[in-house]
Design an enzyme around this catalytic site. Structure first.
Site, PDB file in Angstrom:
ATOM      1  N   CYS A 114       0.867  -1.127   0.088  1.00 34.72           N
ATOM      2  CA  CYS A 114       0.103  -0.060   0.062  1.00 34.72           C
ATOM      3  C   CYS A 114       0.914   1.457  -0.087  1.00 34.72           C
ATOM      4  O   CYS A 114       1.852   1.268   0.544  1.00 34.72           O
ATOM      5  CB  CYS A 114      -1.027  -0.017   1.312  1.00 34.72           C
ATOM      6  SG  CYS A 114      -2.412  -0.835   0.915  1.00 34.72           S
ATOM      7  N   HIS A 119      -5.960  -1.198  -2.261  1.00 35.24           N
ATOM      8  CA  HIS A 119      -5.680  -2.567  -1.704  1.00 35.24           C
ATOM      9  C   HIS A 119      -6.826  -3.365  -2.147  1.00 35.24           C
ATOM     10  O   HIS A 119      -6.589  -4.842  -2.182  1.00 35.24           O
ATOM     11  CB  HIS A 119      -5.476  -2.426  -0.199  1.00 35.24           C
ATOM     12  CG  HIS A 119      -5.026  -3.729   0.648  1.00 35.24           C
ATOM     13  ND1 HIS A 119      -3.720  -4.186   0.516  1.00 35.24           N
ATOM     14  CD2 HIS A 119      -5.767  -4.754   1.227  1.00 35.24           C
ATOM     15  CE1 HIS A 119      -3.662  -5.270   1.078  1.00 35.24           C
ATOM     16  NE2 HIS A 119      -5.228  -5.553   1.514  1.00 35.24           N
ATOM     17  N   SER A 160       1.361 -13.633  -2.355  1.00 36.91           N
ATOM     18  CA  SER A 160       1.749 -13.264  -0.890  1.00 36.91           C
ATOM     19  C   SER A 160       0.784 -12.176  -0.260  1.00 36.91           C
ATOM     20  O   SER A 160       0.874 -12.160   1.204  1.00 36.91           O
ATOM     21  CB  SER A 160       3.214 -12.903  -0.889  1.00 36.91           C
ATOM     22  OG  SER A 160       3.196 -11.786  -1.848  1.00 36.91           O
ATOM     23  N   HIS A 170      -3.139  -7.394  -2.122  1.00 40.96           N
ATOM     24  CA  HIS A 170      -2.855  -6.047  -2.817  1.00 40.96           C
ATOM     25  C   HIS A 170      -2.568  -6.430  -4.368  1.00 40.96           C
ATOM     26  O   HIS A 170      -1.737  -7.009  -4.608  1.00 40.96           O
ATOM     27  CB  HIS A 170      -1.809  -5.158  -2.392  1.00 40.96           C
ATOM     28  CG  HIS A 170      -1.707  -3.741  -2.687  1.00 40.96           C
ATOM     29  ND1 HIS A 170      -2.151  -2.642  -1.709  1.00 40.96           N
ATOM     30  CD2 HIS A 170      -1.418  -3.158  -3.842  1.00 40.96           C
ATOM     31  CE1 HIS A 170      -2.197  -1.522  -2.460  1.00 40.96           C
ATOM     32  NE2 HIS A 170      -1.654  -1.835  -3.902  1.00 40.96           N
ATOM     33  N   HIS A 182      -1.017  -6.969  -7.691  1.00 40.76           N
ATOM     34  CA  HIS A 182       0.345  -6.816  -8.067  1.00 40.76           C
ATOM     35  C   HIS A 182       0.647  -7.611  -8.860  1.00 40.76           C
ATOM     36  O   HIS A 182       0.166  -8.909  -9.034  1.00 40.76           O
ATOM     37  CB  HIS A 182       1.298  -6.617  -6.826  1.00 40.76           C
ATOM     38  CG  HIS A 182       1.317  -7.869  -5.933  1.00 40.76           C
ATOM     39  ND1 HIS A 182       0.074  -8.294  -5.220  1.00 40.76           N
ATOM     40  CD2 HIS A 182       2.167  -8.724  -6.130  1.00 40.76           C
ATOM     41  CE1 HIS A 182       0.647  -9.443  -4.601  1.00 40.76           C
ATOM     42  NE2 HIS A 182       1.816  -9.918  -5.386  1.00 40.76           N
ATOM     43  N   HIS A 212       3.841 -13.934 -22.934  1.00 38.82           N
ATOM     44  CA  HIS A 212       5.188 -14.492 -23.713  1.00 38.82           C
ATOM     45  C   HIS A 212       5.291 -13.694 -25.117  1.00 38.82           C
ATOM     46  O   HIS A 212       4.181 -13.489 -25.905  1.00 38.82           O
ATOM     47  CB  HIS A 212       4.716 -15.825 -24.175  1.00 38.82           C
ATOM     48  CG  HIS A 212       4.920 -16.800 -22.891  1.00 38.82           C
ATOM     49  ND1 HIS A 212       4.213 -18.124 -22.718  1.00 38.82           N
ATOM     50  CD2 HIS A 212       5.822 -16.745 -22.125  1.00 38.82           C
ATOM     51  CE1 HIS A 212       4.618 -18.574 -21.689  1.00 38.82           C
ATOM     52  NE2 HIS A 212       5.735 -18.070 -21.217  1.00 38.82           N
ATOM     53  N   GLN A 263      -4.048 -34.062 -17.484  1.00 40.30           N
ATOM     54  CA  GLN A 263      -5.253 -34.514 -17.884  1.00 40.30           C
ATOM     55  C   GLN A 263      -6.383 -33.833 -17.425  1.00 40.30           C
ATOM     56  O   GLN A 263      -6.128 -32.830 -16.424  1.00 40.30           O
ATOM     57  CB  GLN A 263      -5.389 -36.159 -17.044  1.00 40.30           C
ATOM     58  CG  GLN A 263      -6.528 -36.761 -17.355  1.00 40.30           C
ATOM     59  CD  GLN A 263      -7.835 -36.413 -16.390  1.00 40.30           C
ATOM     60  OE1 GLN A 263      -7.547 -35.909 -15.271  1.00 40.30           O
ATOM     61  NE2 GLN A 263      -9.025 -36.667 -16.822  1.00 40.30           N
TER      62      GLN A 263
HETATM   63  P1  H2U Z   1       3.887 -12.713  -5.180  1.00 39.74           P
HETATM   64  O1  H2U Z   1       2.719 -12.164  -4.252  1.00 39.74           O
HETATM   65  O2  H2U Z   1       3.315 -13.028  -6.624  1.00 39.74           O
HETATM   66  O3  H2U Z   1       4.664 -13.693  -4.563  1.00 39.74           O
HETATM   67  O4  H2U Z   1       4.858 -11.346  -5.360  1.00 39.74           O
HETATM   68  C1  H2U Z   1       5.054 -10.748  -4.361  1.00 39.74           C
HETATM   69  C2  H2U Z   1       6.803 -10.329  -4.543  1.00 39.74           C
HETATM   70  O5  H2U Z   1       6.997  -9.171  -3.759  1.00 39.74           O
HETATM   71  C3  H2U Z   1       7.531 -11.533  -3.743  1.00 39.74           C
HETATM   72  O6  H2U Z   1       8.311 -11.646  -4.842  1.00 39.74           O
HETATM   73  C4  H2U Z   1       8.106  -9.249  -3.134  1.00 39.74           C
HETATM   74  C5  H2U Z   1       8.245 -10.699  -2.942  1.00 39.74           C
HETATM   75  O7  H2U Z   1       9.641 -10.848  -2.700  1.00 39.74           O
HETATM   76  N1  H2U Z   1       8.177  -8.488  -2.043  1.00 39.74           N
HETATM   77  C6  H2U Z   1       8.832  -7.412  -1.762  1.00 39.74           C
HETATM   78  O8  H2U Z   1       9.800  -7.316  -2.784  1.00 39.74           O
HETATM   79  N2  H2U Z   1       8.940  -6.552  -0.511  1.00 39.74           N
HETATM   80  C7  H2U Z   1       8.054  -6.622   0.342  1.00 39.74           C
HETATM   81  O9  H2U Z   1       7.992  -5.706   1.153  1.00 39.74           O
HETATM   82  C8  H2U Z   1       6.899  -7.581   0.312  1.00 39.74           C
HETATM   83  C9  H2U Z   1       7.082  -8.419  -0.853  1.00 39.74           C
HETATM   84 ZN    ZN Z   2      -2.333  -2.980  -0.045  1.00 37.54          ZN
END
Ligand code: H2U
Ligand code: ZN
Length: 349
Positions: free
Chosen positions: A55, A115, A163, A166, A168, A283, A325
């Site tokens: 955020c 968010h 992760s 939000h 992204h 791609h 499958q």
């Molecule tokens: P994913 O939600 O697809 O995992 O991507 C989030 C990425 O954001 C993840 O690769 C990075 C994580 O390493 N990240 C940061 O660089 N800084 C942060 O404070 C949190 C997450």
């Molecule tokens: Zn957020």
């Protein structure tokens, strides 16, 4: 001899981009399910979450503070999988221990300061900003001498390993072309050498004649469930004209892309009345300065859900050991996606 029934008889279909076969078992779609049910993802999110790493104005896990960004925001991943200064050498230790040092850059793209929004609920104008950032990143990173391939992608939803809710995505610039684009390069090149036309341009033409796997289209783009789809509701996003990479897209194509992405993801969300998880990515041609007239830009959407917001498809046993499958046919999946409204269920209340 009975006639072959595509909706009843097991068969395999070939993925023209990878050469791999997928086993289709339509007769199995009605089997009962007593296995794992995923928890429904929390529905309500705040527009701003003071504990979110992404955020505006918040402190990230790496200790850096985000600016108070108002549209999109790109930063270098605090935990990057690739580092820029790894020595580029063959580090194999004989034929049984082959290795190569690899280098590159990893960035995170925040799609919106909000968010609680996703591509389905952002405005087409805001999604257009995301399209611009994707193209800029491929352009900028691809120009670096030590970058042969730029992978743009998004993991959406905890089920796909995202992760954070939000909105992204990520971009990884690689010193070498990774496995999947390298395989797609080989198959597109072989087709071009034989027919002097890009494989996916001809494939799209043939799909438009059949029509039954098309999900949505507009002036510049077509989204379809590919003939060889592995994931239940997998789709392929294709430009109508030959384009080898994101930076080549013209302004109207960028605008149309924003619209079609919103329509597609809205349909996905409406299918099970949930934020539909997926991994998607682009791609395009490698950026090593080579000649790639055989490449056609495209995006893959790989959503894991199968029959409800809580029942996912597992790629296990036979898939891990033999071949992918699927049960519901790509045609049935396309028809279900076509039947969805383009008004997001959350907007309908
Ligand atoms: P994913 O939600 O697809 O995992 O991507 C989030 C990425 O954001 C993840 O690769 C990075 C994580 O390493 N990240 C940061 O660089 N800084 C942060 O404070 C949190 C997450
Ligand atoms: Zn957020």
């Amino acid at each position: 001899m009975r006639a072959f029934d595509w909706a009843e008889h097991p068969h395999r279909r070939r993925n023209l981009l990878t050469g791999e076969w997928v086993l289709v078992s339509p007769q199995r779609a009605r089997r009962p399910w007593q296995g794992q049910v995923e928890p429904r993802s929390a529905q309500e999110l705040p527009a701003y979450d003071p504990t979110c790493y992404l955020c505006p104005g918040n402190l990230r896990a790496g200790g850096v503070r985000n600016p108070r960004y108002t549209a999109t925001f790109v930063f270098t991943n605090d935990f990057p999988a690739l580092l820029p200064h790894t020595p580029v050498e063959d580090v194999s230790q004989g034929p049984f221990f082959q290795a190569q040092a690899e280098s590159g850059l990893c960035r995170v793209i925040c799609f919106s300061p909000r968010h609680d929004l996703t591509l389905a609920e952002m405005t087409p104008e805001a999604i257009r900003q995301v399209v611009e950032v994707w193209a800029e990143q491929v352009e900028e990173l691809g120009r670096l001498e030590q970058v042969a391939y730029v992978q743009v992608f998004e993991n959406r939803g905890a089920m796909m390993g995202a992760s954070n809710p939000h909105p992204h995505g990520q971009v990884w610039a690689n010193r070498r072309v990774p496995n999947v684009p390298a395989l797609e390069d080989r198959h597109q090149r072989a087709y071009f050498e034989a027919h002097n036309r890009p494989l996916l341009v001809d494939y799209l033409e043939a799909e438009l004649v059949q029509g039954e796997r098309v999900v949505v289209e507009n002036e510049s783009w077509v989204v379809l469930v590919p003939y060889w789809a592995v994931w239940p509701f997998e789709t392929l996003v294709l430009p109508r004209r030959p384009v080898t990479a994101l930076p080549e897209l013209k302004p109207p194509e960028r605008r149309d892309l924003a619209h079609i992405l919103k329509r597609l993801v809205t349909r996905y969300d409406n299918l099970f009345q949930a934020r539909f998880p997926y991994s998607m990515g682009w791609h395009g041609q490698p950026t090593d300065g080579g000649h790639y007239p055989h490449w056609q830009l495209h995006a893959h959407f790989y959503p894991p859900l199968l029959r409800s917001a809580t029942v996912r498809k597992f790629m296990v046993g036979y898939e891990m050991l033999a071949a992918p499958q699927r049960d519901i046919t790509p045609e049935q999946a396309a028809s279900r996606l076509r039947a969805q409204s383009e008004i997001h269920y959350r907007q309908r209340g």
